[in-house]
Design a protein around this motif. Structure first.
Motif, PDB file in Angstrom:
ATOM      1  N   SER A 150       0.822  -1.211   0.000  1.00  0.00           N
ATOM      2  CA  SER A 150       0.000   0.000   0.000  1.00  0.00           C
ATOM      3  C   SER A 150       0.857   1.262   0.000  1.00  0.00           C
ATOM      4  CB  SER A 150      -0.936  -0.002   1.211  1.00  0.00           C
ATOM      5  OG  SER A 150      -1.674   1.193   1.281  1.00  0.00           O
ATOM      6  N   VAL A 151       1.880   1.293   0.846  1.00  0.00           N
ATOM      7  CA  VAL A 151       2.773   2.452   0.892  1.00  0.00           C
ATOM      8  C   VAL A 151       3.506   2.617  -0.431  1.00  0.00           C
ATOM      9  CG1 VAL A 151       4.894   3.352   1.931  1.00  0.00           C
ATOM     10  CG2 VAL A 151       3.072   2.465   3.392  1.00  0.00           C
ATOM     11  N   ALA A 152       4.043   1.528  -0.962  1.00  0.00           N
ATOM     12  CA  ALA A 152       4.780   1.600  -2.226  1.00  0.00           C
ATOM     13  C   ALA A 152       3.870   2.084  -3.352  1.00  0.00           C
ATOM     14  CB  ALA A 152       5.382   0.245  -2.566  1.00  0.00           C
ATOM     15  N   GLU A 153       2.635   1.603  -3.392  1.00  0.00           N
ATOM     16  CA  GLU A 153       1.687   2.034  -4.425  1.00  0.00           C
ATOM     17  C   GLU A 153       1.368   3.523  -4.297  1.00  0.00           C
ATOM     18  OE1 GLU A 153      -0.974  -1.923  -5.476  1.00  0.00           O
ATOM     19  OE2 GLU A 153      -1.576  -0.660  -3.766  1.00  0.00           O
ATOM     20  N   GLN A 154       1.170   3.969  -3.065  1.00  0.00           N
ATOM     21  CA  GLN A 154       0.840   5.377  -2.843  1.00  0.00           C
ATOM     22  C   GLN A 154       1.974   6.286  -3.292  1.00  0.00           C
ATOM     23  OE1 GLN A 154      -0.401   6.252   1.180  1.00  0.00           O
ATOM     24  NE2 GLN A 154      -0.156   8.457   0.898  1.00  0.00           N
ATOM     25  N   VAL A 155       3.199   5.926  -2.925  1.00  0.00           N
ATOM     26  CA  VAL A 155       4.351   6.746  -3.292  1.00  0.00           C
ATOM     27  C   VAL A 155       4.571   6.707  -4.803  1.00  0.00           C
ATOM     28  CG1 VAL A 155       6.839   7.048  -3.008  1.00  0.00           C
ATOM     29  CG2 VAL A 155       5.422   6.425  -1.037  1.00  0.00           C
ATOM     30  N   ALA A 156       4.455   5.527  -5.408  1.00  0.00           N
ATOM     31  CA  ALA A 156       4.648   5.399  -6.856  1.00  0.00           C
ATOM     32  C   ALA A 156       3.605   6.208  -7.628  1.00  0.00           C
ATOM     33  CB  ALA A 156       4.591   3.938  -7.265  1.00  0.00           C
ATOM     34  N   GLY A 164      11.226   2.212  -8.431  1.00  0.00           N
ATOM     35  CA  GLY A 164      11.300   0.842  -7.953  1.00  0.00           C
ATOM     36  C   GLY A 164      11.655   0.748  -6.489  1.00  0.00           C
ATOM     37  N   LEU A 165      12.001  -0.459  -6.102  1.00  0.00           N
ATOM     38  CA  LEU A 165      12.241  -0.767  -4.691  1.00  0.00           C
ATOM     39  C   LEU A 165      13.288  -1.854  -4.562  1.00  0.00           C
ATOM     40  CD1 LEU A 165       9.719  -1.355  -1.858  1.00  0.00           C
ATOM     41  CD2 LEU A 165      10.970  -3.340  -2.686  1.00  0.00           C
ATOM     42  N   MET A 179       5.959  -6.343  -7.662  1.00  0.00           N
ATOM     43  CA  MET A 179       6.159  -6.368  -9.113  1.00  0.00           C
ATOM     44  C   MET A 179       4.913  -5.979  -9.898  1.00  0.00           C
ATOM     45  SD  MET A 179       8.415  -9.845  -9.521  1.00  0.00           S
ATOM     46  CE  MET A 179       9.775 -10.180  -8.392  1.00  0.00           C
ATOM     47  N   LEU A 180       3.745  -5.989  -9.268  1.00  0.00           N
ATOM     48  CA  LEU A 180       2.497  -5.647  -9.951  1.00  0.00           C
ATOM     49  C   LEU A 180       2.221  -4.141  -9.958  1.00  0.00           C
ATOM     50  CD1 LEU A 180       0.206  -8.458  -8.498  1.00  0.00           C
ATOM     51  CD2 LEU A 180       1.439  -8.460 -10.675  1.00  0.00           C
ATOM     52  N   ILE A 181       2.988  -3.389  -9.162  1.00  0.00           N
ATOM     53  CA  ILE A 181       2.754  -1.948  -9.050  1.00  0.00           C
ATOM     54  C   ILE A 181       3.011  -1.254 -10.387  1.00  0.00           C
ATOM     55  CG2 ILE A 181       3.591   0.172  -7.935  1.00  0.00           C
ATOM     56  CD1 ILE A 181       4.156  -1.506  -5.438  1.00  0.00           C
ATOM     57  N   ARG A 182       2.227  -0.257 -10.661  1.00  0.00           N
ATOM     58  CA  ARG A 182       2.342   0.557 -11.872  1.00  0.00           C
ATOM     59  C   ARG A 182       2.328  -0.322 -13.122  1.00  0.00           C
ATOM     60  NH1 ARG A 182       7.071   4.136 -11.131  1.00  0.00           N
ATOM     61  NH2 ARG A 182       5.843   5.555  -9.854  1.00  0.00           N
ATOM     62  N   THR A 185       5.424  -2.346 -14.190  1.00  0.00           N
ATOM     63  CA  THR A 185       6.653  -1.674 -14.637  1.00  0.00           C
ATOM     64  C   THR A 185       7.508  -1.206 -13.465  1.00  0.00           C
ATOM     65  OG1 THR A 185       5.582   0.502 -14.782  1.00  0.00           O
ATOM     66  CG2 THR A 185       5.531  -0.899 -16.758  1.00  0.00           C
ATOM     67  N   PHE A 186       7.068  -1.469 -12.231  1.00  0.00           N
ATOM     68  CA  PHE A 186       7.800  -1.080 -11.036  1.00  0.00           C
ATOM     69  C   PHE A 186       8.996  -2.013 -10.874  1.00  0.00           C
ATOM     70  CE2 PHE A 186       7.993  -0.435  -6.285  1.00  0.00           C
ATOM     71  CZ  PHE A 186       8.076   0.951  -6.304  1.00  0.00           C
TER      72      PHE A 186
END
Length: 299
Positions: A150-156, A164-165, A179-182, A185-186
């Protein structure tokens, strides 16, 4: 925007006999990593003892590595610090010296809410140019704070330059969710490098490996096998690196890296920054003996 890939090396910080950053050894180490076919450099990371260095020392390390690399491989400077002001200063400095991007570890010691963590990363990402790449970095076993999906998605979503991360806890399920974020393409890299092959097979970009600076030929060969799709060869190479990594990480892995690099003439001393512990002479001898028994220079 540029991304990390393959074997990214969080290089150690060499010190001289007086405990100061050894610039000449750092230059040789930079060449050592590049000349042995590794993909990217990541100075001032955990393996570089970053939180034990002053801001000025970290700037010196970053400047030295970026200048010595001279565009031969991407250099992403780790800018995460114990407070926001230092992180912002180090991020700005990375831009000024021509680094290709930054990584930023979660704040440590004090437990943060998801909202505070997201706000922190958004402030850092917005402090640099929007075409300057930023990686989130989580190592919860050291830093207390963790990054969830959730945090990674919000920041992205808020910051296009967060590309990335790097995740340094061995959780394959979580890694695949990142790996599913954006729309997939994350960029995701793994810290525990025993997962290098399987993370790439699942869609990740590679590993961030301290071990690689000591046994670069193994990591270069493993990345080549992964890129060529030779899974049988990649499995064999991964197992060999796992055995060698277990030896290197049996006690004080950063100190062990420095001993091997010193013994091979890459750096001058194996000194650590206090209160980090150095290997005893007996431990140094045992380490080198065990590595040689396992033919650590033979791929």
């Amino acid at each position: 925007m540029k991304k990390l890939y393959g074997t990214t090396v969080p290089i150690i910080t060499p010190f001289d006999e007086e405990g100061k950053v050894d610039v000449e050894s750092l230059k040789k180490l930079t060449d050592h990593v590049i000349d042995n076919g590794l993909s990217c450099l990541y100075p001032n990371g955990t393996t570089g003892e970053m939180l034990l260095l002053s801001v000025e020392e970290r700037k010196l390390v970053s400047e030295t590595v970026v200048r010595q690399a001279a565009g031969r491989v991407p250099v992403f400077v780790h800018a995460g610090a114990m407070n926001l002001a230092d992180t912002l200063e180090l991020a700005k400095h990375a831009v000024e010296i021509g680094a290709d991007g930054i990584g930023v570890v979660t704040p440590s010691y004090f437990k943060l809410s998801d909202r505070a963590l997201a706000d922190y990363y958004i402030q850092v990402a917005n402090s640099v140019p929007q075409d300057f790449s930023v990686y989130l970095y989580a190592i919860p076993q050291n830093a207390v704070n963790d990054i969830n999906v959730s945090v990674a998605e919000q920041v992205a979503a808020a910051c296009p330059n967060v590309v990335g991360l790097k995740y340094s806890f061995p959780n394959m399920s979580l890694l695949q969710q990142f790996m599913l974020i954006r729309d997939e393409t994350f960029s995701v890299l793994v810290g525990p490098d025993e997962l290098f092959h399987v993370v790439c097979a699942a869609g990740g970009e590679g590993t961030v490996s301290g071990n690689a600076q000591v046994i670069p030929e193994h990591y270069a060969a493993l990345w080549a096998a992964i890129q060529s799709g030779d899974n049988e060869k990649a499995r064999k190479l991964q197992r060999k690196t796992n055995v060698l990594n277990n030896i290197l990480c049996a006690k004080n892995n950063i100190a062990s890296y420095k001993v091997v690099l010193r013994e091979e003439g890459v750096i001058k001393t194996a000194h650590m920054r206090a209160p980090m512990e150095e290997l005893t002479r007996e431990e140094e001898v045992a380490l080198m003996k065990t590595l040689k028994e396992h033919n650590y220079r033979t791929v």
